[in-house]
Design a protein around this motif. Structure first.
Motif, PDB file in Angstrom:
ATOM      1  N   GLY A 289       7.684   3.683   4.890  1.00 42.69           N
ATOM      2  CA  GLY A 289       6.727   4.734   5.241  1.00 42.69           C
ATOM      3  C   GLY A 289       5.662   4.285   6.226  1.00 42.69           C
ATOM      4  O   GLY A 289       4.690   5.015   6.451  1.00 42.69           O
ATOM      5  N   ALA A 290       5.859   3.123   6.826  1.00 39.65           N
ATOM      6  CA  ALA A 290       4.861   2.617   7.774  1.00 39.65           C
ATOM      7  C   ALA A 290       4.926   3.353   9.106  1.00 39.65           C
ATOM      8  O   ALA A 290       3.976   3.296   9.902  1.00 39.65           O
ATOM      9  N   GLY A 291       6.053   4.031   9.396  1.00 37.39           N
ATOM     10  CA  GLY A 291       6.178   4.781  10.641  1.00 37.39           C
ATOM     11  C   GLY A 291       7.112   4.141  11.652  1.00 37.39           C
ATOM     12  O   GLY A 291       7.106   4.503  12.830  1.00 37.39           O
ATOM     13  N   LYS A 292       7.946   3.217  11.212  1.00 37.97           N
ATOM     14  CA  LYS A 292       8.831   2.480  12.141  1.00 37.97           C
ATOM     15  C   LYS A 292       9.839   3.417  12.820  1.00 37.97           C
ATOM     16  O   LYS A 292       9.962   3.427  14.047  1.00 37.97           O
TER      17      LYS A 292
ATOM     18  N   PRO B  37       4.267  18.118  10.926  1.00 35.52           N
ATOM     19  CA  PRO B  37       3.627  19.395  10.600  1.00 35.52           C
ATOM     20  C   PRO B  37       3.337  19.502   9.106  1.00 35.52           C
ATOM     21  O   PRO B  37       4.205  19.258   8.279  1.00 35.52           O
ATOM     22  N   GLY B  38       2.101  19.855   8.783  1.00 30.34           N
ATOM     23  CA  GLY B  38       1.709  20.028   7.391  1.00 30.34           C
ATOM     24  C   GLY B  38       1.306  18.755   6.679  1.00 30.34           C
ATOM     25  O   GLY B  38       0.855  18.800   5.525  1.00 30.34           O
ATOM     26  N   ALA B  39       1.453  17.591   7.341  1.00 31.91           N
ATOM     27  CA  ALA B  39       1.087  16.322   6.698  1.00 31.91           C
ATOM     28  C   ALA B  39      -0.432  16.167   6.654  1.00 31.91           C
ATOM     29  O   ALA B  39      -1.149  16.657   7.532  1.00 31.91           O
ATOM     30  N   GLU B  40      -0.906  15.473   5.616  1.00 28.46           N
ATOM     31  CA  GLU B  40      -2.349  15.302   5.450  1.00 28.46           C
ATOM     32  C   GLU B  40      -2.936  14.336   6.482  1.00 28.46           C
ATOM     33  O   GLU B  40      -4.075  14.484   6.904  1.00 28.46           O
ATOM     34  N   LYS B  41      -2.156  13.344   6.865  1.00 27.24           N
ATOM     35  CA  LYS B  41      -2.649  12.368   7.838  1.00 27.24           C
ATOM     36  C   LYS B  41      -1.528  12.020   8.810  1.00 27.24           C
ATOM     37  O   LYS B  41      -0.341  12.217   8.509  1.00 27.24           O
ATOM     38  N   PRO B  42      -1.871  11.511   9.997  1.00 31.99           N
ATOM     39  CA  PRO B  42      -0.830  11.209  10.992  1.00 31.99           C
ATOM     40  C   PRO B  42       0.106  10.100  10.542  1.00 31.99           C
ATOM     41  O   PRO B  42      -0.297   9.172   9.829  1.00 31.99           O
ATOM     42  N   ALA B  43       1.371  10.199  10.976  1.00 35.15           N
ATOM     43  CA  ALA B  43       2.359   9.156  10.662  1.00 35.15           C
ATOM     44  C   ALA B  43       2.142   7.931  11.536  1.00 35.15           C
ATOM     45  O   ALA B  43       2.452   6.807  11.127  1.00 35.15           O
ATOM     46  N   LEU B  44       1.601   8.139  12.732  1.00 38.68           N
ATOM     47  CA  LEU B  44       1.289   7.048  13.664  1.00 38.68           C
ATOM     48  C   LEU B  44      -0.059   7.317  14.307  1.00 38.68           C
ATOM     49  O   LEU B  44      -0.401   8.474  14.582  1.00 38.68           O
TER      50      LEU B  44
ATOM     51  N   GLY C  30       1.108   3.418   9.499  1.00 34.92           N
ATOM     52  CA  GLY C  30       1.070   4.142  10.765  1.00 34.92           C
ATOM     53  C   GLY C  30       0.260   3.502  11.866  1.00 34.92           C
ATOM     54  O   GLY C  30       0.161   4.053  12.962  1.00 34.92           O
ATOM     55  N   ALA C  31      -0.320   2.343  11.623  1.00 37.59           N
ATOM     56  CA  ALA C  31      -1.126   1.665  12.643  1.00 37.59           C
ATOM     57  C   ALA C  31      -0.608   0.244  12.840  1.00 37.59           C
ATOM     58  O   ALA C  31       0.031  -0.332  11.952  1.00 37.59           O
ATOM     59  N   ILE C  32      -0.886  -0.312  14.013  1.00 39.00           N
ATOM     60  CA  ILE C  32      -0.466  -1.683  14.301  1.00 39.00           C
ATOM     61  C   ILE C  32      -1.476  -2.654  13.683  1.00 39.00           C
ATOM     62  O   ILE C  32      -2.675  -2.597  13.971  1.00 39.00           O
TER      63      ILE C  32
ATOM     64  N   ASP D 276      -1.888   4.310  23.331  1.00 43.86           N
ATOM     65  CA  ASP D 276      -2.726   5.036  22.374  1.00 43.86           C
ATOM     66  C   ASP D 276      -1.994   6.266  21.804  1.00 43.86           C
ATOM     67  O   ASP D 276      -2.527   7.373  21.762  1.00 43.86           O
ATOM     68  N   VAL D 277      -0.754   6.050  21.356  1.00 44.06           N
ATOM     69  CA  VAL D 277       0.098   7.149  20.877  1.00 44.06           C
ATOM     70  C   VAL D 277      -0.212   7.498  19.426  1.00 44.06           C
ATOM     71  O   VAL D 277      -0.421   6.606  18.588  1.00 44.06           O
TER      72      VAL D 277
END
Length: 577
Positions: A371-374, A344-351, A545-547, A338-339
């Motif tokens: 930009g999916a977060g790989k 910092p400063g981003a509007e939404k989480p990368a993962l 950013g999600a599986i 559940d990571v």
């Protein structure tokens, strides 16, 4: 600057002896005008040649001794200042090496370079000036005043007028110049930033015919710092003529009033000559002290910038001691639970909500759109970043509980942008394992499909790699980076889009050899191409950013629309290729 004084402690005795020798040098210089006065008043006026020879020889000895004291004092001051600079640079570099990527982004690479070189050099220079002038200036000033009053107290009233004028002039110039010292270091940062971008991006600049634009951009930054430097130098240039004017007018006044006193029989010619020299010593000592205090604010600005870096606490803290990363009864491999991570400063989480396990002996592939977060996911394992929530464990032990050196020694990492260092091919391959034998290097190179082109190079494994790997192609650079990771014989291999510059045939051969070599290790591959992940034991599909799916190629083709879209978009390209 006071906070940096602790770096002078190892050089305490050289600093003390430097001050002592400066003191002795000052005493010798203060004695010389008196000797000259005696030669004139006693030897020349009375025509006593033996006395002239005797005192002349004494003056020569005192001058030689003063010169020797000056050389020794300067040597010791230089040793202290340069040693201080070396220690601060080493400390700063070591501290910066502990930064996470977050701290590098916070300060900026170009600013770190300026602070490590130019700023520390400014402080080093001022400490050298302090050691040489801190003792000399007050001694020469106070001693000169005492000797001048001793020679003729009434004539010393000339100094009561000229010294305040001298100090006032210096104060005005310092007040105008100090603000520019604070600005110039930031402009130096800007110049370094532009220069670094232009040197590293020279291929892009030329390919887009932007050379003239970049020349103008550099010229603008260069012109900006030049204008500030010119203003500083103009102010400093005005200092010397102003000081010399005051000093020369003082000399004229001393000669005028001294002549009147000689004419009235209250003063001798030799005493007037000595008085003039003491007056010059006094005013030069004031000038030296002023220059030192003008330079101190500039060094103070640099010291603040250095202390800012030294005061940054790395976001990623290390764990003390060694830990056993094999916990009994725990699942082996790299486990994400559940990571989540956000820049910092981003509007939404990368993962967000990342949960999976990469087991030893399996190939775990990660695929997804740009930009999916790989890469972010991969960077969490060696703790280039730390997860905001959830946990990452290796063989049941949280990575935050494993000392960084131990954690990273378990990992063979191949970054998205392959980085090579100046040195031989063998030096680069041994970068993560300096004990690797020539046979082990060759085996790693064969697995990475690099052995053939290495042997074709002029000196084989002893061929020199240019700075940044400029003398090898992109595909060769990637294969050397993979071979370097394999030579480490790690427990975990992380390959971040490390096949992008390879043709499909080399890609397939490399993956086949890689699977054999890493049978007992965890292998995680980030890729853009479907062909690279096609035969992986487990494919993780990331979307925003999600599986969105986990499984084999055939399973995902049936259950994961995102994967189906990626395959559909690439199959045509691969068939065309």
């Amino acid at each position: 600057m006071i906070r940096l004084l602790k770096y002078l402690r190892p050089y305490m005795w050289p600093a003390i002896f430097s001050i002592i020798f400066v003191f002795l040098q000052s005493m010798a210089n203060l004695y010389l005008p008196t000797l000259m006065s005696d030669i004139v008043d006693t030897g020349i006026v009375k025509g006593d040649l033996p006395y002239i020879y005797k005192m002349g020889a004494l003056m020569l000895v005192v001058t030689l001794v003063a010169g020797a004291f000056t050389v020794i004092a300067n040597y010791l001051a230089s040793k202290v200042a340069t040693g201080f600079g070396r220690d601060v640079r080493n400390t700063m570099f070591e501290h910066v090496e502990s930064f996470s990527l977050k701290e590098f982004d916070q300060v900026g690479t170009s600013s770190l370079i300026t602070r490590t070189t130019n700023d520390i050099a400014q402080i080093e220079q001022v400490y050298m000036m302090i050691l040489k002038m801190m003792t000399m200036a007050p001694l020469m000033c106070i001693g000169g005043i005492i000797m001048a009053v001793y020679k003729d107290a009434k004539l010393s009233l000339v100094l009561v007028v000229t010294l305040p004028l001298l100090i006032a002039g210096i104060s005005i110039l310092a007040k105008k110049g100090i603000p520019y010292f604070k600005v110039i270091q930031k402009k130096m940062d800007r110049l370094n930033l532009v220069l670094r971008e232009e040197l590293t991006g020279i291929r892009v600049i030329r390919s887009f015919n932007r050379t003239k634009h970049e020349i103008n951009r550099f010229d603008a930054a260069n012109w900006d710092i030049t204008q500030t430097s010119i203003k500083i130098n103009q102010i400093m240039a005005a200092a010397m003529p102003l000081m010399m004017l005051i000093m020369n007018l003082s000399t004229v006044a001393i000669v005028w009033f001294g002549g009147l006193r000689i004419n009235s029989g209250n003063m001798q010619i030799g005493d007037l000559m000595a008085f003039i020299q003491y007056a010059m010593q006094i005013m030069f000592s004031v000038l030296m002290g002023a220059m030192m205090f003008i330079m101190i604010p500039r060094a103070q600005v640099s010291a603040v910038r250095v202390n800012e870096v030294l005061g940054i606490q790395p976001d990623i803290r290390d764990t003390e001691g060694l830990m056993n990363t094999t916990a009994a009864g725990e699942e082996q491999g790299v486990t994400f639970h559940d990571v989540a991570y956000g820049y910092p400063g981003a509007e939404k989480p990368a993962l967000s909500h990342i949960t999976f396990t990469a087991r030893p002996g399996e190939t775990t592939a990660i695929i997804g759109g740009t930009g999916a977060g790989k890469s972010t996911l991969l960077n969490l394992i060696p703790r280039f970043f730390d997860a905001v929530s959830g946990s990452i464990s290796i063989n049941g032990t949280d990575v935050k509980e494993i000392p960084l050196e131990q954690l990273r020694s378990m990992i063979g990492y191949v970054p998205q942008k392959a980085v090579l260092f100046t040195g031989t091919v063998a030096d680069n391959l041994r970068y993560g394992n300096d004990q690797a034998t020539d046979e082990e290097l060759a085996e790693a190179a064969r697995t990475a499909q690099a052995d053939e082109f290495i042997r074709e190079m002029s000196d084989g494994y002893q061929s020199v790699i240019a700075q940044g790997g400029k003398n090898v192609s992109g595909g060769q650079k990637q294969r050397l980076a993979i071979a370097r990771a394999l030579a480490r014989k790690a427990d975990i291999y992380l390959l971040d889009d490390s096949f992008s510059a390879l043709d499909y045939r080399t890609d397939a051969r490399l993956r086949g050899e890689l699977a054999k070599t890493t049978r007992e290790a965890v292998l995680i591959i980030v890729a853009q191409r479907v062909s690279t992940v096609l035969h992986a034991d487990k494919i993780i599909v990331l979307d925003d950013g999600a599986i969105s799916g986990i499984g084999t190629h055939h399973e995902l083709m049936e259950t994961c629309p995102v994967y189906q879209e990626i395959v559909a978009s690439q199959l045509n390209k691969e068939e065309l290729a």
